[in-house]
Design a protein around this motif. Structure first.
Motif, PDB file in Angstrom:
ATOM      1  N   PHE A  91      39.677  30.183  50.176  1.00  0.00           N
ATOM      2  CA  PHE A  91      40.790  30.581  49.313  1.00  0.00           C
ATOM      3  C   PHE A  91      41.892  29.534  49.246  1.00  0.00           C
ATOM      4  O   PHE A  91      42.250  28.934  50.244  1.00  0.00           O
ATOM      5  CB  PHE A  91      41.393  31.900  49.807  1.00  0.00           C
ATOM      6  CG  PHE A  91      40.384  32.987  50.038  1.00  0.00           C
ATOM      7  CD1 PHE A  91      39.687  33.540  48.975  1.00  0.00           C
ATOM      8  CD2 PHE A  91      40.117  33.448  51.322  1.00  0.00           C
ATOM      9  CE1 PHE A  91      38.742  34.542  49.185  1.00  0.00           C
ATOM     10  CE2 PHE A  91      39.171  34.446  51.535  1.00  0.00           C
ATOM     11  CZ  PHE A  91      38.486  34.997  50.470  1.00  0.00           C
ATOM     12  N   ASN A 100      45.479  33.115  46.003  1.00  0.00           N
ATOM     13  CA  ASN A 100      45.369  33.137  44.548  1.00  0.00           C
ATOM     14  C   ASN A 100      43.904  32.936  44.137  1.00  0.00           C
ATOM     15  O   ASN A 100      43.010  32.945  44.979  1.00  0.00           O
ATOM     16  CB  ASN A 100      46.304  32.101  43.910  1.00  0.00           C
ATOM     17  CG  ASN A 100      46.023  30.683  44.394  1.00  0.00           C
ATOM     18  OD1 ASN A 100      44.873  30.303  44.635  1.00  0.00           O
ATOM     19  ND2 ASN A 100      47.064  29.872  44.538  1.00  0.00           N
ATOM     20  N   ASP A 101      43.672  32.751  42.850  1.00  0.00           N
ATOM     21  CA  ASP A 101      42.289  32.672  42.358  1.00  0.00           C
ATOM     22  C   ASP A 101      41.837  31.246  42.079  1.00  0.00           C
ATOM     23  O   ASP A 101      40.853  31.010  41.386  1.00  0.00           O
ATOM     24  CB  ASP A 101      42.128  33.528  41.099  1.00  0.00           C
ATOM     25  CG  ASP A 101      43.037  33.068  39.954  1.00  0.00           C
ATOM     26  OD1 ASP A 101      43.774  32.063  40.140  1.00  0.00           O
ATOM     27  OD2 ASP A 101      43.027  33.707  38.890  1.00  0.00           O
ATOM     28  N   LYS A 102      42.543  30.251  42.642  1.00  0.00           N
ATOM     29  CA  LYS A 102      42.241  28.857  42.331  1.00  0.00           C
ATOM     30  C   LYS A 102      41.208  28.223  43.266  1.00  0.00           C
ATOM     31  O   LYS A 102      40.736  27.116  43.023  1.00  0.00           O
ATOM     32  CB  LYS A 102      43.534  28.028  42.374  1.00  0.00           C
ATOM     33  CG  LYS A 102      44.552  28.434  41.318  1.00  0.00           C
ATOM     34  CD  LYS A 102      45.822  27.605  41.428  1.00  0.00           C
ATOM     35  CE  LYS A 102      46.853  28.027  40.387  1.00  0.00           C
ATOM     36  NZ  LYS A 102      48.104  27.238  40.510  1.00  0.00           N
ATOM     37  N   THR A 106      37.433  34.182  45.103  1.00  0.00           N
ATOM     38  CA  THR A 106      38.562  35.061  44.788  1.00  0.00           C
ATOM     39  C   THR A 106      38.403  36.372  45.549  1.00  0.00           C
ATOM     40  O   THR A 106      37.305  36.721  45.985  1.00  0.00           O
ATOM     41  CB  THR A 106      38.627  35.370  43.280  1.00  0.00           C
ATOM     42  OG1 THR A 106      37.418  36.032  42.885  1.00  0.00           O
ATOM     43  CG2 THR A 106      38.800  34.093  42.475  1.00  0.00           C
ATOM     44  N   LYS A 108      39.525  40.667  45.582  1.00  0.00           N
ATOM     45  CA  LYS A 108      40.068  41.820  44.875  1.00  0.00           C
ATOM     46  C   LYS A 108      40.166  42.960  45.867  1.00  0.00           C
ATOM     47  O   LYS A 108      39.162  43.371  46.466  1.00  0.00           O
ATOM     48  CB  LYS A 108      39.166  42.204  43.699  1.00  0.00           C
ATOM     49  CG  LYS A 108      39.746  43.315  42.838  1.00  0.00           C
ATOM     50  CD  LYS A 108      38.860  43.600  41.638  1.00  0.00           C
ATOM     51  CE  LYS A 108      39.462  44.697  40.764  1.00  0.00           C
ATOM     52  NZ  LYS A 108      38.600  45.009  39.591  1.00  0.00           N
ATOM     53  N   THR A 119      34.376  37.100  45.719  1.00  0.00           N
ATOM     54  CA  THR A 119      33.449  36.567  44.727  1.00  0.00           C
ATOM     55  C   THR A 119      33.499  35.043  44.737  1.00  0.00           C
ATOM     56  O   THR A 119      34.555  34.443  44.539  1.00  0.00           O
ATOM     57  CB  THR A 119      33.789  37.083  43.319  1.00  0.00           C
ATOM     58  OG1 THR A 119      33.819  38.518  43.332  1.00  0.00           O
ATOM     59  CG2 THR A 119      32.756  36.603  42.312  1.00  0.00           C
ATOM     60  N   LYS A 121      32.673  31.256  43.324  1.00  0.00           N
ATOM     61  CA  LYS A 121      32.542  30.611  42.033  1.00  0.00           C
ATOM     62  C   LYS A 121      31.197  29.887  41.958  1.00  0.00           C
ATOM     63  O   LYS A 121      30.755  29.286  42.940  1.00  0.00           O
ATOM     64  CB  LYS A 121      33.699  29.630  41.809  1.00  0.00           C
ATOM     65  CG  LYS A 121      35.036  30.345  41.631  1.00  0.00           C
ATOM     66  CD  LYS A 121      36.194  29.385  41.474  1.00  0.00           C
ATOM     67  CE  LYS A 121      37.497  30.165  41.299  1.00  0.00           C
ATOM     68  NZ  LYS A 121      38.677  29.290  41.278  1.00  0.00           N
TER      69      LYS A 121
END
Length: 589
Positions: A91, A100-102, A106, A108, A119, A121
């Motif tokens: 992360f 964050n989602d960068k 990610t 949730k 999840t 990438k």
């Protein structure tokens, strides 16, 4: 995981030489106090970077590094440093450590279902070209949870994940709380918790793992041989920007680009970490043998005017401390067990030892004021969780003597005896380091002698770091108290370091009040910020009163960086667990 960045100093002098190309002189301030450090930037100037070049980094230690290339099994800051070009976290975060989602994955959080979905990438690949999969997300829990690995990073804090405790105790072959909805080769993992915790949105919260482990590569290695295997010690796989190319065991590590790196080609051709003695750090900076060197604060005056470097700095999430051994780790029960008859299990004795320490004077004399005494175990960087009303152990010999007198530690000749009349000899374990380490430790011993306590160094000398932590972690009976340090998680809960079920609770203290306060800090009720702040303050007051751990100091962490470099940053949003995001680092065009 809790950053068990067990802090020490180590070293063999590096003979590596580097000629620097001039790209402008540094115009650093000549002042040598903390005000100077407070004005240093936390990152190098952002400029366009070119491809290629070698960066040489000094690893300051006076003994060889361990070389455990596993996020789950490594425990020292040195192993974390040398692994950082490859060991990327799952992360990315903002500057407040919120995920964050960068990043590579990610999260949730579903409060209603008490689940977290992670999840990956697509395109995040190990350095052998294999996609990182859901099974690679699950495998770290198996490594940590299986008792055969003897993972120091396992903590009962993780047992909020359903089924992990049963797996850890050998009652289940799998972890029921881990769901891979798309199978082992999918990209999703759903974690099912017995309860959600207020820190779960932040990196370093200790309730779930922020790393992956290459199952396809490690699955054939038995858990009891994992830490010593060549796949961990010599040829590790990472999905970060660089892969390990060459290892001189305990001395140096060379990294080259991971051609499968998901963010694209990293800038540098090589990153080389080389062991150098802390006593030689200033010479390494002045001679430009390295591109990145952490300043030894006691040597600041020697390096402050060095040209062709820029100084960047931060106050890290860190503290040094004095810990008192009052029990042992019970591996069968998986918890700390306190010994009520322990020599150091007397509150007045511990408090007196704290009040006899002239910490502020030591910092002023030996570190140019770049180290500073801290009163509690929650640093100021944690905002309102820090309790400003806890004053800490300020130097007060009269108070120390008064505490000992009232508690029955009477003088018999030069030394005090225990309340039961038996002689009192206290063995201090302290690790070796920079040249100032010996006089600093001897200073404290002299302070304790002034109040009649017969304190001496274990075996009459400082102990090198690997032996030091072997004795601390395995509860060597000859150790009565020890000086160590923590690099902290970004989420402030003390659970990982001071809980009954935490192997990292090296003092082994266990009390009902401590258990209660830690549970309250991490309870669902603590989603109410005001309530959580209150409980943090109560815990700090309690820890000050019972003094099983005495906080000593924090310090500005200053780096001398080749001023031809860009992309090197200490900001949380631009670093990876206190290490640079190496894919951003390069030479200025």
């Amino acid at each position: 995981m809790t950053k068990l960045k067990t802090i020490g100093s180590v070293g063999i002098v590096s003979m590596a030489a580097l000629t620097l190309v001039a790209c402008g002189k540094s115009n650093q301030s000549n002042s040598n106090d903390a005000k100077t450090a407070s004005k240093f930037p936390s990152s190098m100037p952002k400029k366009a970077a070119k491809q290629g070049g070698t960066v040489k980094v000094a690893l300051e230690t006076d003994t060889p590094f361990t070389g455990i290339f596993s996020d789950q099994l490594a425990t020292t800051s040195f192993d974390a440093q040398i692994a950082s070009p490859g060991a990327e976290s799952l992360f990315d975060t903002d500057d407040y450590h919120k995920i964050n989602d960068k990043g590579p994955a990610t999260i949730k959080i579903n409060q209603k279902n008490k689940t977290i979905t992670i999840t990956l990438k697509k395109g995040v690949k190990w350095s052998d070209g294999k996609q990182v999969t859901a099974k690679d997300l699950e495998y770290p829990y198996e490594i940590l949870g299986n008792k055969k690995t003897k993972a120091q990073r396992y903590s009962t804090k993780l047992e909020v994940l359903k089924g992990l405790k049963e797996y850890h105790e050998g009652k289940a072959k799998t972890i029921s709380g881990i769901e891979l909805p798309d199978g082992d080769n999918g990209l999703r993992m759903i974690l099912h918790f017995s309860s959600l915790k207020p820190g779960m949105s932040f990196s370093g919260n200790d309730y779930y793992v922020e790393s992956a482990a290459p199952y396809h590569y490690l699955k054939d290695v038995p858990f009891n041989k994992l830490e010593s295997s060549d796949k961990i010690r010599k040829k590790p796989l990472y999905f970060g920007p660089y892969k390990l190319a060459k290892l001189v065991r305990g001395q140096s590590v060379t990294w080259i680009p991971n051609k499968f790196y998901w963010r694209g080609k990293p800038k540098l051709a090589k990153i080389v970490y080389q062991v150098v003695s802390p006593n030689s750090a200033s010479q390494a900076i002045k001679s430009h043998k390295f591109d990145i060197v952490q300043v030894v604060n006691s040597q600041w005056k020697e390096v402050k005017n060095t040209e062709k470097v820029k100084f960047i700095a931060q106050i890290p999430l860190y503290y040094s401390y004095l810990g008192f051994k009052v029990g042992k780790w019970d591996a069968k029960k998986g918890k700390n067990v306190m010994n009520p008859n322990s020599k150091m299990n007397n509150r007045s004795l511990r408090q007196a030892i704290g009040y006899a320490m002239n910490i502020a004077a030591v910092n002023k004399r030996y570190t140019n004021g770049l180290s500073f005494q801290i009163p509690t175990l929650i640093p100021k960087q944690f905002g309102d969780f820090y309790d400003p009303n806890v004053k800490g152990f300020t130097y007060n010999l009269n108070k120390a003597n008064e505490l000992l007198d009232k508690a029955g530690y009477k003088k018999k000749g030069k030394w005090r005896v225990q309340p039961n009349g038996k002689p009192l000899k206290i063995n201090l374990l302290a690790m070796s380091g920079a040249a100032t380490q010996e006089p600093i430790v001897q200073n404290y011993i002299q302070q304790w002698h002034k109040i009649g306590l017969n304190v001496g160094l274990l075996n009459g000398r400082l102990t090198e770091i690997n032996s030091f932590y072997d004795k601390v972690q395995n509860d060597d009976q000859s150790v009565d108290m020890f000086m160590a340090a923590w690099g902290l998680s970004n989420e402030p809960s003390p659970n990982g370091l001071y809980s009954e079920g935490g192997p990292a609770n090296y003092t082994r203290f266990v009390t009902a009040e401590n258990n209660k306060l830690i549970d309250e800090i991490d309870s669902e009720k603590a989603f109410n910020h005001k309530y959580r702040v209150q409980k943090f303050h109560e815990w700090q007051e309690y820890m000050f009163k019972d003094a099983y751990v005495i906080p000593m100091y924090n310090a500005y962490k200053i780096y001398a960086v080749n001023d031809c470099l860009t992309g090197y940053s200490l900001k949380p949003s631009e670093s990876n667990n206190d290490h640079p995001l190496w894919y951003q680092v390069g030479y200025v065009k």
